[in-house]
Each structure stands twice: as C-alpha cells, then as structure tokens.
Design a protein around this motif. Structure first.
Motif, PDB file in Angstrom:
ATOM      1  N   LEU A 390      -4.932  -4.135   9.536  1.00 34.05           N
ATOM      2  CA  LEU A 390      -4.264  -5.381   8.637  1.00 34.05           C
ATOM      3  C   LEU A 390      -2.821  -4.913   8.044  1.00 34.05           C
ATOM      4  N   LEU A 391      -1.694  -5.518   8.398  1.00 31.83           N
ATOM      5  CA  LEU A 391      -0.544  -5.338   8.147  1.00 31.83           C
ATOM      6  C   LEU A 391      -0.189  -6.376   7.042  1.00 31.83           C
ATOM      7  N   LEU A 392       0.605  -5.989   5.852  1.00 33.45           N
ATOM      8  CA  LEU A 392       1.006  -6.799   5.006  1.00 33.45           C
ATOM      9  C   LEU A 392       2.623  -6.528   5.079  1.00 33.45           C
ATOM     10  N   VAL A 393       3.384  -7.948   5.553  1.00 36.87           N
ATOM     11  CA  VAL A 393       4.814  -7.793   5.295  1.00 36.87           C
ATOM     12  C   VAL A 393       5.346  -8.405   3.909  1.00 36.87           C
ATOM     13  N   GLY A 394       5.983  -7.997   3.117  1.00 42.83           N
ATOM     14  CA  GLY A 394       6.427  -8.440   2.043  1.00 42.83           C
ATOM     15  C   GLY A 394       7.282  -9.940   1.984  1.00 42.83           C
ATOM     16  N   ALA A 395       6.848 -10.714   1.158  1.00 45.94           N
ATOM     17  CA  ALA A 395       7.422 -11.836   1.437  1.00 45.94           C
ATOM     18  C   ALA A 395       9.208 -11.958   1.585  1.00 45.94           C
ATOM     19  N   THR A 396       9.766 -10.877   0.974  1.00 51.65           N
ATOM     20  CA  THR A 396      11.233 -10.806   0.630  1.00 51.65           C
ATOM     21  C   THR A 396      11.772  -9.437   1.345  1.00 51.65           C
ATOM     22  N   ALA A 397      10.536  -8.903   2.242  1.00 54.04           N
ATOM     23  CA  ALA A 397      10.887  -7.444   2.651  1.00 54.04           C
ATOM     24  C   ALA A 397      10.691  -7.382   4.181  1.00 54.04           C
ATOM     25  N   PRO A 398      11.597  -7.810   5.082  1.00 53.00           N
ATOM     26  CA  PRO A 398      11.488  -8.031   6.516  1.00 53.00           C
ATOM     27  C   PRO A 398      11.032  -6.529   7.055  1.00 53.00           C
ATOM     28  N   ALA A 399       9.969  -6.584   7.888  1.00 55.70           N
ATOM     29  CA  ALA A 399       9.720  -5.274   8.585  1.00 55.70           C
ATOM     30  C   ALA A 399      10.478  -4.783   9.595  1.00 55.70           C
ATOM     31  N   ASP A 400      10.264  -3.339   9.605  1.00 60.90           N
ATOM     32  CA  ASP A 400      10.898  -2.638  10.909  1.00 60.90           C
ATOM     33  C   ASP A 400      10.342  -2.898  12.074  1.00 60.90           C
ATOM     34  N   VAL A 401      10.349  -3.854  12.782  1.00 62.95           N
ATOM     35  CA  VAL A 401       9.481  -4.351  14.075  1.00 62.95           C
ATOM     36  C   VAL A 401       9.477  -3.158  15.027  1.00 62.95           C
ATOM     37  N   GLU A 402      10.601  -2.614  15.343  1.00 66.51           N
ATOM     38  CA  GLU A 402      10.724  -1.623  16.226  1.00 66.51           C
ATOM     39  C   GLU A 402       9.706  -0.597  16.100  1.00 66.51           C
ATOM     40  N   ARG A 403       9.752   0.050  14.883  1.00 70.16           N
ATOM     41  CA  ARG A 403       9.109   1.379  14.296  1.00 70.16           C
ATOM     42  C   ARG A 403       7.650   0.976  14.343  1.00 70.16           C
ATOM     43  N   ILE A 404       7.111  -0.068  13.877  1.00 71.84           N
ATOM     44  CA  ILE A 404       5.690  -0.335  13.873  1.00 71.84           C
ATOM     45  C   ILE A 404       5.113  -0.511  15.451  1.00 71.84           C
ATOM     46  N   LEU A 405       6.046  -1.099  16.139  1.00 77.26           N
ATOM     47  CA  LEU A 405       5.602  -1.181  17.706  1.00 77.26           C
ATOM     48  C   LEU A 405       5.467   0.027  18.386  1.00 77.26           C
ATOM     49  N   THR A 406       6.627   0.486  18.163  1.00 79.33           N
ATOM     50  CA  THR A 406       6.709   2.149  18.867  1.00 79.33           C
ATOM     51  C   THR A 406       5.325   2.943  18.598  1.00 79.33           C
ATOM     52  N   ALA A 407       5.182   3.032  17.149  1.00 79.27           N
ATOM     53  CA  ALA A 407       3.962   3.727  16.849  1.00 79.27           C
ATOM     54  C   ALA A 407       2.765   3.155  17.239  1.00 79.27           C
ATOM     55  N   LEU A 408       2.506   1.956  17.426  1.00 75.76           N
ATOM     56  CA  LEU A 408       1.117   1.345  17.937  1.00 75.76           C
ATOM     57  C   LEU A 408       1.161   1.830  19.337  1.00 75.76           C
ATOM     58  N   HIS A 409       2.011   1.459  20.188  1.00 74.79           N
ATOM     59  CA  HIS A 409       2.009   1.865  21.654  1.00 74.79           C
ATOM     60  C   HIS A 409       1.978   3.361  21.589  1.00 74.79           C
ATOM     61  N   SER A 410       2.137   3.972  20.729  1.00 79.84           N
ATOM     62  CA  SER A 410       2.004   5.721  20.958  1.00 79.84           C
ATOM     63  C   SER A 410       0.512   6.194  20.574  1.00 79.84           C
ATOM     64  N   LEU A 411      -0.349   5.237  20.057  1.00 84.17           N
ATOM     65  CA  LEU A 411      -1.643   5.690  19.642  1.00 84.17           C
ATOM     66  C   LEU A 411      -2.619   6.035  20.598  1.00 84.17           C
ATOM     67  N   PRO A 412      -3.140   7.325  20.650  1.00 79.74           N
ATOM     68  CA  PRO A 412      -3.830   7.655  21.787  1.00 79.74           C
ATOM     69  C   PRO A 412      -4.959   6.535  22.040  1.00 79.74           C
ATOM     70  N   GLN A 413      -5.477   6.726  23.455  1.00 76.03           N
ATOM     71  CA  GLN A 413      -6.596   5.723  23.811  1.00 76.03           C
ATOM     72  C   GLN A 413      -7.507   6.432  24.436  1.00 76.03           C
ATOM     73  N   ALA A 414      -8.708   6.390  23.913  1.00 81.04           N
ATOM     74  CA  ALA A 414     -10.180   7.054  24.514  1.00 81.04           C
ATOM     75  C   ALA A 414     -10.343   6.571  25.896  1.00 81.04           C
ATOM     76  N   GLU A 415     -11.122   7.277  26.931  1.00 81.79           N
ATOM     77  CA  GLU A 415     -11.688   6.726  28.063  1.00 81.79           C
ATOM     78  C   GLU A 415     -12.600   5.626  27.845  1.00 81.79           C
ATOM     79  N   SER A 416     -13.547   5.893  26.803  1.00 82.63           N
ATOM     80  CA  SER A 416     -14.690   5.057  26.655  1.00 82.63           C
ATOM     81  C   SER A 416     -14.350   4.388  25.195  1.00 82.63           C
ATOM     82  N   GLU A 417     -14.997   3.317  24.929  1.00 81.29           N
ATOM     83  CA  GLU A 417     -14.819   2.738  23.631  1.00 81.29           C
ATOM     84  C   GLU A 417     -15.545   3.416  22.504  1.00 81.29           C
ATOM     85  N   PRO A 418     -14.945   3.705  21.681  1.00 80.38           N
ATOM     86  CA  PRO A 418     -15.516   4.428  20.458  1.00 80.38           C
ATOM     87  C   PRO A 418     -16.558   3.800  19.769  1.00 80.38           C
TER      88      PRO A 418
END
Length: 510
Positions: A390-418
């Motif tokens: 759950l991500l919370l973006v502040g109402a007057t605080a735009p998020a760094d979109v590229e940073r969070i997306l780059t980090a999400l896509h870099s998360l390791p992925q197990a071969e089998s569902e944990p």
C-alpha cells in the motif's frame, strides 16, 4: 492582521463554497512568528526558553527557529483572550485559524487537536457517552475508538464491515447495515463509522447520515485518512459536506501538517448543533494545557497551502499517483487492486492517493517486497500485507514515479509462489463487556493455552490499528495464529500486546 469570526466562517461555509480571501492568511502562525521575532527574556516554560544553546540536542533535531517558536499555551492575545480583543469584538488568532479551517472543510465549527485523530476518537466516544450508553459502531474501527469505548463504558452494537480476505484489508459498512442495526437496537444514541478505510474505500456517508438522522441520532465519522477530501474536484466529497455531524480528521496524514496534529469538525443541521457545547467542553477536558504551538501553527499553514495552492499541487500529486497506477496496470507481474477496492459492497468511491499493489502471483510477498524496498532502495511504503503493498502519495507531495517503478521492477521473483499468511480472522465470540474485561483480574498464559480464553487486551495488527481481538472476546486459534504471524514478520508489531512476540497472552483470570 485580517480577522475572521466563527460566525463569519459558518455563514460563508453554509452559503457558498467559494474561497474567502481570508484563506490566504494564517492568523495563528503569523501571530506566533510575530511573537518569536522579539528579543524576549523568557522566564517561563518550556525550560529551553527559546534558545538553541539551552538545548543543543533538541535544536539539532528541529532547528533553532523551531525552539524560538515553541511558546506555551495561555499567551494573552495568541490562543487566549486578550481584554483588548474582547472589547473590540475580535477573536484570538487561534480562534480565527480554527474558523478558517471550518470554512475550508465546510464545517460549522472546527477544533485543532494536538494528540492526533486518536485523541479525537477519545473525545468523540466521550461525547457519545453523554448522549447515552448504547450506540451503533463499525467493528473495524481504529483501536483508539475501542480504547475510548472502554474508558467511558459504552455498550457498542457492532456492525461488521466488508473484508477483503485476499488482500488482507478491512473496509466499511453500508447504509442498509446501519439501518438494520438501529432498528435492532432502538436505544442507540449515535452511529460511529470509518470512511475512508485504510485501503481507501469510501463509504456512502450521505446515505448513512440520512439513516442516522431518520432515527434521530447523530452520525460520527472517523475520517482520519480523508483529511484532503473535498479540497479538489477529483477527490471524494468530505464527510462534513456529506452530512456527518462530527468528523475526526487526521490532518497530518493526508493534508501535510506536523505529525500528531489533527482537527475535529462539527457538521450542520439540528443534530450537529445540539452537540456543539458538549463537544467544546469535552475537547477542553482532553486537550493538554501545554498544547504544542508548533503543531497548532502547522494546522494553520497546512490549511492555507491546501486551499490556496491545492488546485495545482493536488493536481500534480494526483498525476503522479495515476502514473504509478497505470504502470502497475501495464505490468505483467503486479496488479492494480483498485477494482477490488471499488468492488467492496460499502464503497461508493476510492481515495486516488492510496495505491494498492497486488503482489499475489508476483513471486514475492508484499511484506518481503516492503522489506527489500526499505533495505535496497530507501523507499518506505505505508503498509504491506502478505498479498499487497500500500503506497500513500501525499495530497500536496507528488511522488517520484520513476524511482518507485524502477525499484518495483528490480524486486527478485521466486520461481514458485511464496507461502502467504492466512486471511484476516473473524471476530471472536464476545462473552464480556469491554470495560468489565479490561479491568478484570489478569492471568498471563502461554499462547498454546490461550485458545478459548477471554482477552483483556485490545490486540491490533499495526498498522492499520484495527483491533483483531477486543477485551471480552474469546481468543480463537485463527486470531492467535494471525497475530503471532504478524509479530514475527519484518517490522511486525501488534498494538496492545503484553509480549511483543505474543508467546504469551493476557486473559481474564479464572
């Protein structure tokens, strides 16, 4: 200095939603800054007396300017009445600031709070007790509501809200559920609900308020997570404008004031008007006589920023939130859970600043994803469950979109569902009243012996702070396993637990 009275604010709020020119002012914050600008010899509390060399460690945390602004309450003409103001018919800067907040949120009156929305919930439950002993209340309220119920010995008639077992989220209740509860419990003195939910589901406050008023009782809404509502066309309407009579708003969560600052809004109409004197007395009984001037001033400044700069800043923050949500929708690995939120039977809208990312099928649990985002990317999300982030973006605080997306896509992925933790457990059987159980003689038992015993504690997997077990409820195997699993997770914490690992539980002594 521009001045506004509470009656001016009420007239403006009731007659028009146009922005008053006075909204560009910050009467309390400006008065505080003016006070600090003088070279005082301060022979009063606090002990640092406004000088950084008197408290160098504290000054290193907040800066010398904050120490200079750290004045006590009871300063004549700032937060207390000055005879010169009274004689001229003017209000103190604090009263003016609260009146401007009432106008901004469409309330008839607003109180500034310095003990968070938790303090607001304690106030509201005490208000309910003055109206009667029984009331209808959503079961998935914050633990501070349960604490308040326990303190004043209310008799709650719980309404079970919607639960998304897969995501591990609790949402709200419907108008139909509230009507059924009021019909079944005609001696109820009020209705108390939560909207939006922690995951952003917005309840039908207009419908629920109509039901409550038809039964001639006030509606109280814990709108802790919706302090930014009603301040931009793309956001849901706030609870006061939807017909609620008393609203608890955790202004620091979504609106940008300092942590622990909050507001309490009074609605319009006969049920709200009957509450005003009572609420004012209860607020005074709970509010510290040493309220933080910094917290109060932050509420004044946050209101001005939201009203005057909100159309642009909130728009930018919304664009960043939607960009993240769109990228998640386009991802072959993660899933945007917004449709799940809106599918909840209680939801009429959702908070666009809450981004729920479903990690089921992503080869990583939400809790592990959060841990790795913190460790590897210095990104801290609002909440993780085994199934979601759950991500919370502040109402007057735009998020760094590229940073969070780059980090999400870099998360390791197990071969089998944990393996993921089991779903939220159902509420246990209730055998004692909350206060009776809370003040009972206590016995501490190992977790293996806790099943079937009556809890004396309110136990909440935290965050979001919704109690999974209440005092007086029977501890079931599902609840025990869920709470122990929460405590064992990275950054796991169960509010109210005697033992952080929950190897032991406190129960009513036999």
């Amino acid at each position: 200095m521009l001045l506004i009275s509470p009656s001016d604010a009420r007239d403006a709020a009731g007659a028009s939603e146009s922005i008053s020119p006075l909204q560009s002012t910050t009467p309390y914050a400006d008065a505080l800054r003016s006070l600090a600008s003088h070279d005082w010899q301060r022979l009063h509390v606090p002990a640092h007396q406004g000088r950084d060399h008197n408290a160098p460690g504290v000054a290193s945390l907040v800066g010398p300017e904050a120490l200079a602004l750290d004045f006590p309450m009871l300063f004549s003409g700032i937060d207390q009445h000055d005879w010169r103001l009274v004689s001229s018919g003017r209000e103190t800067p604090l009263v003016q600031a609260q009146a401007l907040a009432a106008e901004a949120w469409g309330a008839s009156r607003t109180w500034f709070l310095t003990n968070g929305a938790s303090g607001g919930n304690h106030i509201a439950t005490t208000v309910v007790r003055a109206l009667g002993r029984e009331f209808v209340v959503q079961r998935s309220v914050h633990s501070s509501v349960i604490d308040g119920i326990t303190h004043v010995d209310l008799e709650p008639h719980f309404v079970q809200g919607a639960v998304d077992a897969g995501l591990g989220s609790a949402h709200g209740v419907t108008a139909e559920q509230v009507e059924e509860a009021l019909a079944a419990h005609p001696d109820s003195a009020a209705v108390y609900v939560v909207s939006p939910s922690y995951f952003g589901a917005v309840a039908d406050i207009t419908g629920i308020s109509a039901v409550a008023h038809r039964y001639e009782v006030p509606l109280i809404v814990d709108e802790a997570w919706g302090s930014h509502f009603g301040l931009h066309p793309a956001l849901p309407v706030n609870a006061v404008r939807a017909g609620a009579d008393l609203v608890i708003s955790s202004t620091h969560k979504g609106a940008g004031s300092l942590t622990q600052s909050a507001m309490l809004h009074l609605g319009h109409g006969p049920y709200a008007r009957k509450l005003e004197s009572l609420v004012d007395r209860v607020v005074r009984s709970f509010q510290s006589t040493s309220c933080s001037a910094l917290l109060l001033a932050s509420l004044d400044e946050a209101r001005r920023h939201l009203v005057m700069d909100g159309p642009e800043m909130i728009g930018k923050a919304l664009e960043s939130a939607e960009a993240i949500r769109a990228a998640v929708r386009a991802s072959p690995r993660f899933r945007d859970a917004t449709p799940d939120i809106l599918a909840s039977p209680d939801a009429v809208a959702n908070d666009p600043f809450k981004i729920v990312i479903d990690t089921r099928g992503a080869g990583i649990t939400g809790t592990d994803a959060q841990y790795r985002l913190i460790r590897d990317h210095r990104i801290y999300c609002e909440l993780a469950t085994p199934a979601a982030l759950l991500l919370l973006v502040g109402a007057t605080a735009p998020a760094d979109v590229e940073r969070i997306l780059t980090a999400l896509h870099s998360l390791p992925q197990a071969e089998s569902e944990p393996e993921r933790m089991r779903a939220l457990p159902p509420a246990g059987e209730r055998r004692m009243g909350l206060q009776a159980a809370f003040f009972s003689a206590v016995e501490t038992v190992p977790w293996q012996e806790a099943e079937g015993r009556i809890s004396v504690d309110s136990l909440a997997a935290y965050p979001p702070g919704i109690p999974n077990v209440l005092p007086g409820e029977v501890l079931g195997s599902g609840s025990i396993a869920f709470l122990r699993g929460t405590a064992a997770a990275p950054s796991g914490y169960v509010r109210g637990a005697h033992d952080p690992a929950l190897d032991y539980f406190r129960v009513v002594a036999r």
